[in-house]
Design an enzyme around this catalytic site. Structure first.
Site, PDB file in Angstrom:
ATOM      1  N   ASP A   8       6.208  36.298  13.098  1.00  0.00           N
ATOM      2  CA  ASP A   8       5.383  35.139  12.744  1.00  0.00           C
ATOM      3  C   ASP A   8       5.776  34.667  11.350  1.00  0.00           C
ATOM      4  OD1 ASP A   8       4.149  35.597  15.130  1.00  0.00           O
ATOM      5  OD2 ASP A   8       2.278  36.349  14.270  1.00  0.00           O
ATOM      6  N   ASP A 130      -4.591  31.750  25.593  1.00  0.00           N
ATOM      7  CA  ASP A 130      -5.351  32.658  24.738  1.00  0.00           C
ATOM      8  C   ASP A 130      -6.792  32.667  25.217  1.00  0.00           C
ATOM      9  OD1 ASP A 130      -3.018  32.854  23.275  1.00  0.00           O
ATOM     10  OD2 ASP A 130      -3.646  31.368  21.793  1.00  0.00           O
TER      11      ASP A 130
END
Length: 238
Positions: A8, A130
């Site tokens: 990330d 998600d």
């Protein structure tokens, strides 16, 4: 099972968030290009790279950096964060990214996402769903997990019968090293047989990897924090 070591990016640096919170980030010293080279040297064939700044802004922020990484990396990249338009997706694929991850648009603009599938093909698009578990039901969340949609995981997935790759995250597990939501993942594999499910969130041990029955898994914090090496994880997934 394919292992996708995760990287990330925030401000050009490698970080990991705790439950998606931008105010709870751990920064690592690794250079992004060097990290990808180390992933490849360990035997990884894929890496999962996210532009966190882009995800937060809702538009590309570090896509130029990721494009440069794609041009030099010796492994295939699956990239997410800030994709909102056809041209953004096309540009990233043109730079050599293998798959683009589409998150919030899956529930906010399904017609646009279906157009992505039609133009680029199901092998080039990964749907990121998600979910937050409420009353036993996996409800899809969007916009950096700050917005709850009206759709369950199963309703959202049904919008895309053509989807080949679905990245499934229980946001309550992400970055917590508390173990994956095995029950949810097992149900997803059974209910979505046409899709290759990628498990994301919670992997903390090699036993977690051995227990997973998904086509792929995203592993970030456990590797970055030294719970096990990437080579050990790859062996556990073999």
């Amino acid at each position: 099972m394919i292992l996708y070591p995760a990287m990330d990016l925030m401000g050009g640096r490698v970080v990991r968030l705790r439950q998606g919170r931008f105010d709870d980030a751990t920064a690592y010293a690794a250079d992004p290009a060097e990290a990808l080279a180390e992933f490849a040297a360990a035997g990884a064939e894929w890496a999962h790279v996210v532009d966190l700044d882009g995800a937060r802004a809702g538009e590309p922020v570090q896509h130029d950096l990721i494009a440069r990484l794609a041009g030099t990396a010796k492994l295939k990249l699956q990239v997410g964060g800030g994709f909102r338009t056809r041209d953004q997706v096309a540009r990233m694929l043109d730079f050599g990214v293998a798959r683009v991850v589409i998150g919030s648009l899956t529930v906010k603009q399904p017609n646009l996402v279906r157009a992505f599938f039609e133009e680029f093909g199901a092998e080039r698009i990964t749907l990121s769903l998600d979910v937050r578990i409420e009353g036993g039901m996996p409800l899809v969340v969007a916009s950096g997990w700050t917005e709850k949609s009206a759709l369950s995981l199963w309703e959202a997935a049904a919008l895309y019968p053509e989807a080949r790759h679905i990245l499934l995250t229980d946001v309550g597990r992400d970055g917590m090293l508390a173990g994956p939501n095995f029950a949810l993942l097992e149900e997803a594999v059974k209910r979505l047989p046409a899709a290759q499910i990628q498990a994301s969130g919670g992997v903390s041990s090699l036993d977690d990897l051995r227990r997973l029955g998904t086509a792929g898994t995203i592993v970030g914090k456990a590797i970055w924090d030294g719970r096990f090496t990437l080579a050990e994880a790859l062996d556990a997934c073999a």
